[in-house]
Design a protein around this motif. Structure first.
Motif, PDB file in Angstrom:
ATOM      1  N   PRO A 104      44.625  35.554  88.070  1.00  0.00           N
ATOM      2  CA  PRO A 104      44.071  34.899  89.054  1.00  0.00           C
ATOM      3  C   PRO A 104      44.639  34.338  90.162  1.00  0.00           C
ATOM      4  CG  PRO A 104      43.215  34.528  86.997  1.00  0.00           C
ATOM      5  CD  PRO A 104      44.542  35.193  86.767  1.00  0.00           C
ATOM      6  N   GLY A 105      44.018  34.445  91.315  1.00  0.00           N
ATOM      7  CA  GLY A 105      45.105  33.644  92.641  1.00  0.00           C
ATOM      8  C   GLY A 105      45.105  32.073  92.261  1.00  0.00           C
ATOM      9  N   LEU A 106      44.023  31.395  91.839  1.00  0.00           N
ATOM     10  CA  LEU A 106      44.304  29.915  91.663  1.00  0.00           C
ATOM     11  C   LEU A 106      44.494  29.798  89.975  1.00  0.00           C
ATOM     12  CD1 LEU A 106      41.143  28.487  93.865  1.00  0.00           C
ATOM     13  CD2 LEU A 106      43.674  28.531  94.363  1.00  0.00           C
ATOM     14  N   PRO A 107      45.133  28.569  89.846  1.00  0.00           N
ATOM     15  CA  PRO A 107      45.621  28.390  88.481  1.00  0.00           C
ATOM     16  C   PRO A 107      43.926  27.748  88.103  1.00  0.00           C
ATOM     17  CG  PRO A 107      47.122  27.439  89.668  1.00  0.00           C
ATOM     18  CD  PRO A 107      46.345  28.105  90.835  1.00  0.00           C
ATOM     19  N   ALA A 108      43.872  27.597  86.540  1.00  0.00           N
ATOM     20  CA  ALA A 108      42.261  27.460  86.094  1.00  0.00           C
ATOM     21  C   ALA A 108      42.015  26.040  86.402  1.00  0.00           C
ATOM     22  CB  ALA A 108      42.588  27.606  84.685  1.00  0.00           C
ATOM     23  N   ALA A 109      43.023  25.322  86.688  1.00  0.00           N
ATOM     24  CA  ALA A 109      42.506  23.928  86.684  1.00  0.00           C
ATOM     25  C   ALA A 109      42.531  23.428  88.256  1.00  0.00           C
ATOM     26  CB  ALA A 109      43.749  23.004  86.247  1.00  0.00           C
ATOM     27  N   TRP A 110      42.804  24.262  89.112  1.00  0.00           N
ATOM     28  CA  TRP A 110      43.145  23.987  90.617  1.00  0.00           C
ATOM     29  C   TRP A 110      41.916  23.170  91.254  1.00  0.00           C
ATOM     30  CZ3 TRP A 110      41.846  24.342  95.474  1.00  0.00           C
ATOM     31  CH2 TRP A 110      42.786  24.077  96.423  1.00  0.00           C
ATOM     32  N   ARG A 111      40.663  23.908  90.915  1.00  0.00           N
ATOM     33  CA  ARG A 111      39.633  23.245  91.569  1.00  0.00           C
ATOM     34  C   ARG A 111      39.385  22.023  90.854  1.00  0.00           C
ATOM     35  NH1 ARG A 111      36.767  26.530  95.276  1.00  0.00           N
ATOM     36  NH2 ARG A 111      37.353  28.730  95.115  1.00  0.00           N
ATOM     37  N   HIS A 112      39.675  21.523  89.733  1.00  0.00           N
ATOM     38  CA  HIS A 112      39.186  20.565  89.030  1.00  0.00           C
ATOM     39  C   HIS A 112      40.022  19.239  89.248  1.00  0.00           C
ATOM     40  CE1 HIS A 112      36.205  22.601  86.498  1.00  0.00           C
ATOM     41  NE2 HIS A 112      37.128  23.422  86.492  1.00  0.00           N
ATOM     42  N   LEU A 113      41.246  19.359  89.692  1.00  0.00           N
ATOM     43  CA  LEU A 113      42.300  18.390  89.826  1.00  0.00           C
ATOM     44  C   LEU A 113      43.345  18.735  90.760  1.00  0.00           C
ATOM     45  CD1 LEU A 113      44.789  18.961  88.215  1.00  0.00           C
ATOM     46  CD2 LEU A 113      43.404  18.490  86.181  1.00  0.00           C
ATOM     47  N   PRO A 114      43.783  17.622  91.690  1.00  0.00           N
ATOM     48  CA  PRO A 114      45.088  17.934  92.425  1.00  0.00           C
ATOM     49  C   PRO A 114      46.219  18.041  91.420  1.00  0.00           C
ATOM     50  CG  PRO A 114      43.876  15.944  93.075  1.00  0.00           C
ATOM     51  CD  PRO A 114      43.690  16.240  91.674  1.00  0.00           C
ATOM     52  N   ILE A 115      46.694  19.373  91.433  1.00  0.00           N
ATOM     53  CA  ILE A 115      47.711  19.992  90.786  1.00  0.00           C
ATOM     54  C   ILE A 115      49.028  19.529  91.420  1.00  0.00           C
ATOM     55  CG2 ILE A 115      49.400  21.823  90.093  1.00  0.00           C
ATOM     56  CD1 ILE A 115      46.801  23.521  89.630  1.00  0.00           C
ATOM     57  N   GLY A 116      50.038  18.994  90.715  1.00  0.00           N
ATOM     58  CA  GLY A 116      51.282  18.436  91.374  1.00  0.00           C
ATOM     59  C   GLY A 116      52.532  18.574  90.431  1.00  0.00           C
ATOM     60  N   TYR A 117      53.658  17.952  91.039  1.00  0.00           N
ATOM     61  CA  TYR A 117      54.744  17.997  89.942  1.00  0.00           C
ATOM     62  C   TYR A 117      55.649  16.953  90.557  1.00  0.00           C
ATOM     63  CZ  TYR A 117      57.751  20.008  93.372  1.00  0.00           C
ATOM     64  OH  TYR A 117      58.610  20.273  94.840  1.00  0.00           O
ATOM     65  N   HIS A 118      56.465  16.087  89.502  1.00  0.00           N
ATOM     66  CA  HIS A 118      57.392  15.010  89.650  1.00  0.00           C
ATOM     67  C   HIS A 118      58.663  15.608  90.396  1.00  0.00           C
ATOM     68  CE1 HIS A 118      57.912  10.633  88.457  1.00  0.00           C
ATOM     69  NE2 HIS A 118      58.932  10.943  89.260  1.00  0.00           N
ATOM     70  N   GLY A 119      58.751  15.343  91.565  1.00  0.00           N
ATOM     71  CA  GLY A 119      60.150  15.611  92.324  1.00  0.00           C
ATOM     72  C   GLY A 119      61.230  14.946  92.169  1.00  0.00           C
ATOM     73  N   ARG A 120      62.459  14.956  92.890  1.00  0.00           N
ATOM     74  CA  ARG A 120      63.506  14.281  92.686  1.00  0.00           C
ATOM     75  C   ARG A 120      63.868  13.472  93.880  1.00  0.00           C
ATOM     76  NH1 ARG A 120      67.941  14.496  89.575  1.00  0.00           N
ATOM     77  NH2 ARG A 120      69.705  13.774  90.194  1.00  0.00           N
ATOM     78  N   ALA A 121      63.653  12.065  93.516  1.00  0.00           N
ATOM     79  CA  ALA A 121      63.724  11.016  94.754  1.00  0.00           C
ATOM     80  C   ALA A 121      64.839  10.872  95.423  1.00  0.00           C
ATOM     81  CB  ALA A 121      63.290   9.717  94.197  1.00  0.00           C
ATOM     82  N   GLY A 122      66.049  11.238  94.605  1.00  0.00           N
ATOM     83  CA  GLY A 122      67.352  11.063  95.140  1.00  0.00           C
ATOM     84  C   GLY A 122      67.890  12.111  96.223  1.00  0.00           C
ATOM     85  N   THR A 123      67.051  13.095  96.326  1.00  0.00           N
ATOM     86  CA  THR A 123      67.399  14.235  97.434  1.00  0.00           C
ATOM     87  C   THR A 123      66.607  14.267  98.285  1.00  0.00           C
ATOM     88  OG1 THR A 123      66.334  15.893  95.989  1.00  0.00           O
ATOM     89  CG2 THR A 123      68.776  15.542  95.717  1.00  0.00           C
TER      90      THR A 123
END
Length: 407
Positions: free
Chosen positions: A136-155
């Motif tokens: 499927p084009g959208l992940p199952a949770a996409w319309r239910h919540l803002p999907i994100g990831y924790h990135g790297r502040a030092g760069t």
């Protein structure tokens, strides 16, 4: 109206008044506000004008001012607006205007944590087609919540910092019989994003309601979240982006206060299904922003922000929903800003459809992904007072060759 003689096409007008950190030869970095083709040196101006908290502007980072909170932000903005619009203040202000050509701009704040979201439905569906054609084009949770990831502040680096081409493991050839090699990324990309800067921290264990967005977030920057698509595609299942994203994220040097965006607020697209209660926004923070992407002096795309599915207020509410706290200087970004093709793509993966449709540049060359020496500039405007468009600055980066692992 302002008594300042602002040149045509000035980067910032007397309404926007963004904050940054600048230095001049032989002097320490300190807080300034951009207006026209000058930087207003706040520390001596505040001291001369008797403003409380003048010491906050003699610092080499915005963090102490960000931590002062909403009342201080509002007081200083009101004071600045009065100074630049009232002719009687001219003699006070003029000695503290420094030509921008004479200053060096620095990273405006110390980044605490960096979180990157995925809020454009067009972008999410396009990436789904390209990376997961049989899913499927959208992940199952996409319309239910803002999907994100924790990135790297030092760069997280300021505009103008060179971006070294990253190396990593990538698959060469089709998944069934292709080989895996370590080497420089061959599909180096950009991501056009809006970033939001936290001023007032929250308590651990206490989620931030959508309605408290403006109590915690000071302003926004422009973000280029550089992405190595070949490294990303090989590594990101099942835990998501890692080395394909963490090598560099560029931000603009000026932080535009949220109050300067008050005329840009619009309703986001309809959400279906209705979001969970903690994500419902009676006073939504959709924004009428327009980005421009320039690749080696050729404008290649104009991504629109108004169609982003999840707003920054909802993103802040979600990233704290489990009790995670935010700190002064935390940065969270919208995710790639992409509108319906053509002409609105916020990354080259979409713009060239994973390299199948190269872009012609003004010098006669063509590109699918970034080559060494390429320069990308992302600029933006927002709806402003009296049907104007205000400029939000720019973020620029140039790609430099990979470094040897022998050093």
């Amino acid at each position: 109206m302002t008594w300042l003689d602002l040149p045509d096409g000035a980067a910032f007008d007397a309404w926007t008044l963004p904050y940054g950190i600048f230095s001049t030869p032989g002097e320490e970095p300190r807080v300034g506000v951009a207006v026209g083709d000058h930087v207003l040196d706040l520390a001596p101006l505040a001291a001369t004008g008797g403003l409380d908290g003048a010491h906050l502007f003699a610092q080499p980072t915005l963090n102490p001012f960000l931590a002062a909170g909403r009342r201080a932000w509002d007081a200083v903005r009101g004071w600045l607006l009065e100074l630049v619009t009232g002719e009687p203040h001219r003699d006070l202000v003029e000695p503290h205007l420094v030509p921008v050509r004479d200053v060096k701009l620095r990273r405006p704040f110390d980044v605490g944590d960096y979180v990157d979201f995925y809020a454009s439905q067009t972008h999410a569906e396009n990436v789904g087609q390209l990376f997961r054609p049989n899913s499927p084009g959208l992940p199952a949770a996409w319309r239910h919540l803002p999907i994100g990831y924790h990135g790297r502040a030092g760069t997280v680096v300021v505009s103008g910092t060179p971006v070294t081409r990253p190396s990593g493991l990538r698959r060469i050839g089709p998944p069934a019989d292709g080989r895996v090699e370590h080497g420089p990324s061959l599909r180096l990309d950009i991501e056009v994003e809006a970033g939001f800067v936290v001023g007032t921290p929250s308590r651990l264990g206490a989620p931030v309601p959508v309605a408290d967005f403006t109590e915690h977030v000071f302003g926004m920057v422009l973000v280029n979240d550089w992405s190595a698509r070949d490294i990303q595609a090989f590594e990101y299942v099942p835990l998501g982006p890692f080395l394909g994203k963490s090598f560099a994220t560029s931000i603009s040097p000026w932080v535009v206060p949220l109050d300067a965006l008050s005329h840009a607020r619009v309703d986001p697209p309809p959400r279906d299904p209705e979001p969970a209660a903690y994500l419902r926004d009676a006073d939504p923070w959709g924004l009428d922003l327009e980005f421009t992407v320039t690749w080696n002096d050729t404008v290649v795309s104009r991504p629109p922000f108004a169609g982003m599915y999840w707003t920054p207020a909802q993103q802040l509410a979600h990233l704290t929903a489990n009790g995670a706290s935010v700190r002064t200087g935390d940065l969270f970004a919208s995710g790639t800003v992409s509108g319906p093709r053509p002409g609105g793509s916020g990354c080259f993966l979409e713009l060239t459809w994973n390299g199948a449709e190269p872009v012609a540049l003004a010098d006669g060359s063509s590109r699918s992904f970034l080559e060494d020496g390429d320069t990308v500039t992302i600029s933006a405007t927002a709806a402003g007072p009296d049907d104007t468009r205000i400029h939000l600055g720019a973020v620029t980066g140039q790609i430099t060759p990979p470094r040897s692992h022998d050093h």
